[in-house]
Motif scaffolding. Structure first.
Motif, PDB file in Angstrom:
ATOM      1  N   TRP A  17       9.042  35.395  71.522  1.00  0.00           N
ATOM      2  CA  TRP A  17       8.810  34.409  70.769  1.00  0.00           C
ATOM      3  C   TRP A  17       7.983  33.597  71.381  1.00  0.00           C
ATOM      4  N   LEU A  18       7.879  33.392  72.735  1.00  0.00           N
ATOM      5  CA  LEU A  18       7.218  32.501  73.398  1.00  0.00           C
ATOM      6  C   LEU A  18       5.584  33.327  73.720  1.00  0.00           C
TER       7      LEU A  18
ATOM      8  N   VAL B 214       4.280  35.107  71.332  1.00  0.00           N
ATOM      9  CA  VAL B 214       3.551  34.832  69.781  1.00  0.00           C
ATOM     10  C   VAL B 214       2.980  33.514  69.823  1.00  0.00           C
ATOM     11  N   PHE B 215       3.780  32.322  70.502  1.00  0.00           N
ATOM     12  CA  PHE B 215       3.468  31.108  70.112  1.00  0.00           C
ATOM     13  C   PHE B 215       2.438  30.815  71.258  1.00  0.00           C
TER      14      PHE B 215
ATOM     15  N   VAL C 191      -0.816  31.923  69.636  1.00  0.00           N
ATOM     16  CA  VAL C 191      -1.104  31.085  68.324  1.00  0.00           C
ATOM     17  C   VAL C 191      -1.822  29.833  68.822  1.00  0.00           C
ATOM     18  N   ILE C 192      -0.938  29.092  69.784  1.00  0.00           N
ATOM     19  CA  ILE C 192      -1.352  27.745  69.980  1.00  0.00           C
ATOM     20  C   ILE C 192      -2.841  27.812  71.099  1.00  0.00           C
TER      21      ILE C 192
ATOM     22  N   VAL D  93      -5.480  28.147  68.233  1.00  0.00           N
ATOM     23  CA  VAL D  93      -5.593  26.839  67.771  1.00  0.00           C
ATOM     24  C   VAL D  93      -6.310  25.793  68.486  1.00  0.00           C
ATOM     25  N   PHE D  94      -5.985  25.717  69.776  1.00  0.00           N
ATOM     26  CA  PHE D  94      -6.694  24.424  70.762  1.00  0.00           C
ATOM     27  C   PHE D  94      -7.982  24.977  71.014  1.00  0.00           C
TER      28      PHE D  94
ATOM     29  N   GLY E 225      -9.977  26.683  68.861  1.00  0.00           N
ATOM     30  CA  GLY E 225     -10.519  26.168  67.548  1.00  0.00           C
ATOM     31  C   GLY E 225     -11.090  24.672  67.629  1.00  0.00           C
ATOM     32  N   ILE E 226      -9.715  23.945  67.896  1.00  0.00           N
ATOM     33  CA  ILE E 226     -10.033  22.635  67.903  1.00  0.00           C
ATOM     34  C   ILE E 226     -11.151  22.078  68.603  1.00  0.00           C
TER      35      ILE E 226
ATOM     36  N   LEU F 227     -14.368  22.856  67.314  1.00  0.00           N
ATOM     37  CA  LEU F 227     -14.842  22.378  65.998  1.00  0.00           C
ATOM     38  C   LEU F 227     -15.531  20.898  66.556  1.00  0.00           C
ATOM     39  N   LEU F 228     -14.482  20.346  67.520  1.00  0.00           N
ATOM     40  CA  LEU F 228     -15.065  18.892  67.962  1.00  0.00           C
ATOM     41  C   LEU F 228     -16.254  18.767  68.520  1.00  0.00           C
TER      42      LEU F 228
ATOM     43  N   SER G  75     -18.815  20.996  68.407  1.00  0.00           N
ATOM     44  CA  SER G  75     -19.778  21.445  67.305  1.00  0.00           C
ATOM     45  C   SER G  75     -20.248  20.115  66.576  1.00  0.00           C
ATOM     46  N   SER G  76     -19.104  19.074  66.115  1.00  0.00           N
ATOM     47  CA  SER G  76     -19.476  17.980  65.373  1.00  0.00           C
ATOM     48  C   SER G  76     -19.975  17.069  66.145  1.00  0.00           C
TER      49      SER G  76
ATOM     50  N   GLN H 101     -23.695  18.127  66.321  1.00  0.00           N
ATOM     51  CA  GLN H 101     -24.403  17.646  65.224  1.00  0.00           C
ATOM     52  C   GLN H 101     -24.760  16.307  65.112  1.00  0.00           C
TER      53      GLN H 101
END
Lengths: 225, 619
Positions: A154-155, A157-158, A161-162, A165-166, A168-169, A172-173, A175-176, A179
């Motif tokens: 499970w570690l 997979v975690f 995923v994490i 997500v990081f 992606g964050i 996005l930050l 790119s904004s 902008q």
């Protein structure tokens, strides 16, 4: 002389005839040194179940002899050393193990148990059965060692995923932020034009820019006399 | 007549907009369709006489749910502000309703995302062979299985010990469970990434989170109908018991279920519709969202109950097989002669010939109905009952992964609405400093909520979550909704509201909506509120504790709440709603003291002073 030889032959014949009978008396249900075996072939194999007959019983005795050989690390044990009795249609039966040196002596229960536990896996596989379907009543199967991987799955997979997500964050930050910088640059260039226009606007006397403020009424310019 | 100027905000700043109508609708549907549709509605359907429950449910939907939904979407769209701004605009004395909405959304976000974290934990653990909740772990010296697991079931053990590590009672807090903290951090990170750019990123995320549950439900439906025992489960679910309609508890539960299911009074729906353009037919939107929410509930109960029927069937067969083995071994009958089909005949003949030996065997009574009656709702359904069913299905990992991803999507899309109900009012109150970019503000709020939610990661966390769920997530909403409808129907005025609706949708609301807003919905809400409080007051405040040392373990021990905990419960119910009278009193005091200063102004009237103009616009 001839009489002596005949006597010896009769004694030998009697002994040979009596030995199995003696052996049979050693194997009793609830014998102190015997074990009960219970076999459920149909439960284990379903359609591919084989029939329990004398040949299968022979295989069982041979496997038990094998287990005893393996445990004691000798080659003295044979099929004859395994006595079976009280077979039911369940299929279940009792068995005892007699010592190869002394046919009247039974191998103690504890040693038989250790021998069976040591070779349990081989015995099961010989019959295509499992611990549950080939039961030695009184001998508990050793529990299977759980597979303990070094990192718990499970570690992993975690972590995936994490990490996503990081990533992606941050993407996005960033790119904004870019902008916004682009917008500010654009507005600064527009601001230059606005200043020029405002100069012209004042000349014309009419304010073209900004939000029309309806709070102000126009009659302010012309005072009432 | 509303002025054209209301189109722009007072600062001239552009309000964010939805990219297209689909994103807006999907967000609202995703907010309304949540975990309750999957794990509360099927349970209610089952205990309240199956098909017959649909009648009070649909009545509550039509006369209470849809009018409230339409009302919230309409005022959000018209006044173009979050919940606090909207209620301030309608009447400054009722600004407390918006504050209450925000506080309640705050509390709900805390525990709702913890449930999402549990779902994530189970999801991470579903990628193993064999599934960790399918077998008991060995004890220290490898001589046997862990005692707690043997006495209960592996599924229970995994939930109570390896997931929650629950303490025997509420006084023992236990320590922070690091794996829970990790899951909670993941849940909040995922919520944050969807909120980074506000509705721009939410609108993209809901394409997946709002539609994926339907896909998974359909897959489960097809799979479940091919399993043995599925039809028994479905028949059991849908067989109507008309007698149950005489029980008032059924009507109360139907009304509360539809109310909590639609997620009104959170403020989230108001925020979402405030990003719409004003010329949008919110009547159609409201009806669509309400109908889809109820249809999803009914659709979800079919695979859930097919699978529960399968589980009952499996348990029944296992029970019978245990008896068969005992009989076979005792009477030395040939292997597999007794089967599930001819068990009855064998039992009768053996009991006739050897009754003493048969009774000594202590055979269990196996009744399919008893197994079907073992229903559960809430976390019990998802993490205990369903996980047990999944182990018996071939290819368990796939079904476990699909199920938990579905629960995750449902929870995440509801979290969007919860968090939106906090962020938008704070933005509209201009509590955000100018220098702070939105992303940073959202991050701070998410971090704050994460840190506060760490109490649910303690050993006693589950007990606290149940408290939050029962006391925050119930009565405050009923009170807020009641004040909402009174505010719009009587204080704002149904005439003005109809004018606004005509401006937005192009036609005045018909008599059905007016009657509902004026009479039926407030009355129903009031009755439901009083009845709910009365029922709650009658039930003693107790909770079910998991205590391995309990005499009747594995049954849960029923303990009363300690006094300090009960005080917290009462605080949780009342503090959010206390803001309604507090703000009203505050405004009253301000208004009375303000009137003195206003008199001096009137002595020297300055028609160009902006304050007068602003006052005229609002009242």
């Amino acid at each position: 002389m001839r009489c002596l030889r005949m006597l010896v032959r009769i004694l030998v014949l009697l002994y040979l005839a009596g030995a199995p009978a003696l052996a049979q008396t050693l194997c009793q249900p609830n014998a102190s040194n015997g074990y009960r075996v219970r076999i459920s072939i149909k439960t284990a194999l379903g359609n591919q179940a084989y029939e329990w007959n004398e040949n299968e019983m022979f295989l069982f005795r041979a496997t038990m002899a094998f287990a005893m050989r393996r445990y004691y690390k000798t080659e003295t044990y044979n099929v004859d050393n395994i006595i079976v009795c009280n077979q039911t249609r369940r299929v279940s039966f009792w068995f005892v193990v007699i010592s190869p040196e002394n046919p009247t002596m039974l191998i103690p229960k504890a040693d038989v148990e250790k021998a069976v536990s040591m070779s349990r896996h081989r015995i099961n596989n010989a019959f295509l059965l499992t611990d549950r379907t080939l039961e030695f009543l009184g001998i508990y199967p050793t529990l299977a060692e759980p597979v303990n991987p070094d990192t718990p799955p499970w570690l992993i997979v975690f972590g995936v995923v994490i990490g996503a997500v990081f990533a992606g964050i941050i993407a996005l930050l960033v790119s904004s932020l870019l902008q916004k910088r682009r917008k500010e640059k654009g507005m600064m260039e527009d601001g230059q034009d606005e200043e020029d226009r405002q100069m012209k606007g004042v000349e014309n006397g009419i304010n073209l820019d900004g939000i029309y403020n309806r709070g102000f009424t126009d009659d302010d310019r012309f005072t009432k006399l | 007549m509303p002025e054209e100027g209301m189109e722009d905000n007072k600062e001239g700043e552009e309000r964010p907009k939805w990219n297209n109508k689909a994103e807006y609708l999907l967000t609202c549907i995703g907010f309304a369709v949540g975990l309750g549709n999957v794990w509360r509605f099927p349970y209610l359907c089952q205990i309240y006489g199956g098909g017959a429950f649909l009648i009070p449910y649909l009545i509550a939907l039509v006369f209470q749910g849809l009018p409230l939904l339409y009302l919230e979407l309409a005022i959000g769209q018209r006044l173009r502000m979050g919940s606090i701004g909207v209620w301030n605009s309608i009447s400054p004395y009722l600004g407390g309703v918006g504050v209450a909405s925000m506080l309640v959304s705050f509390c709900v976000s805390l525990f709702y995302n913890t449930i999402v974290a549990w779902v994530l934990w189970y999801l991470f653990n579903s990628f193993q062979e064999p599934l960790p909740w399918s077998q008991c772990p060995l004890n220290h010296n490898n001589t046997g299985y862990v005692e707690e697991c043997v006495e209960s079931t592996p599924v229970n053990y995994f939930w109570y010990r390896q997931t929650l590590n629950i303490t025997p009672n509420m006084e023992t807090s236990g320590s922070l469970q690091w794996w829970m903290v990790v899951s909670l951090a993941t849940a909040w990170s995922i919520v944050y990434i969807c909120f980074v750019r506000g509705i721009e990123t939410i609108g993209k995320a809901v394409y997946v989170t709002a539609t994926f549950p339907y896909l998974v439900l359909t897959i489960f439906l097809v799979r479940a109908l091919t399993l043995p025992g599925a039809y028994e489960g479905l028949i059991y679910l849908f067989t109507p018991d008309w007698e149950i309609l005489k029980n008032p508890q059924v009507w109360l539960d139907a009304a509360t279920q539809i109310f909590f299911s639609l997620s009104v009074a959170f403020g989230g729906l108001i925020s979402f519709s405030s990003y719409n353009s004003q010329k949008n037919n919110c009547e159609k939107d409201a009806v669509l969202v309400g109908v889809i929410n109820s249809a999803t509930s009914i659709y979800a109960s079919i695979p859930i109950f097919a699978i529960l029927g399968f589980k009952a069937h499996t348990n029944y067969v296992t029970c019978l097989n245990g008896n068969i083995l005992a009989l076979t071994n005792e009477f030395d009958i040939s292997d597999m002669n007794i089967t599930v089909e001819n068990y009855e005949q064998w039992f009768d003949s053996l009991n006739g010939t050897h009754p003493s030996r048969v009774s000594d065997l202590k055979l269990k009574t196996c009744d399919l109905q008893t197994f079907l009656d073992q229903s559960a709702s809430g976390t019990g359904l998802a993490f205990i009952v369903f996980t047990e069913a999944v182990i018996s299905m071939p290819g368990s990992q796939v079904w476990a992964v699909l199920f938990f991803i579905m629960l995750f999507s449902l929870g995440l899309s509801s979290m969007f609405g919860n968090l939106e109900g906090i962020l938008t009012p704070l933005h509209d109150l201009k509590l955000v400093p100018k220098w702070m970019p939105n992303e940073l503000f959202t991050a701070i709020i998410c971090l704050l909520l994460f840190l506060m939610a760490l109490i649910f990661c303690l050993g006693s966390g589950n007990y606290w979550l149940e408290i939050f769920n029962s006391y925050v997530g119930s009565v405050p909403f009923l009170i807020i909704a009641f004040f909402e409808i009174i505010a719009v129907a009587y204080i704002y005025g149904i005439g003005r509201f109809s004018d606004d609706l005509e401006f937005m949708t192009g036609h005045r609301p018909n008599i059905f909506w007016k009657v509902c807003w004026l009479v039926i919905s407030p009355l129903m809400l009031f009755v439901v509120l009083v009845a709910y409080v009365a029922v709650q007051a009658q039930t003693p405040p107790t909770y079910a504790a998991w205590n391995p040392d309990y005499v009747n373990f594995p049954n849960t021990e029923v303990l009363p709440y300690p006094d300090w905990v009960f005080a917290i419960c009462v605080l949780l119910s009342s503090v959010p709603v206390i803001s309604i009278p507090l703000v009203a009193i505050y405004r009253l005091i301000c208004c009375m003291s303000g009137r003195h200063s206003k008199d001096s102004l009137h002595n020297n009237p300055n028609p160009y002073a902006n304050e007068d103009y602003v006052v005229e616009l609002l009242l």
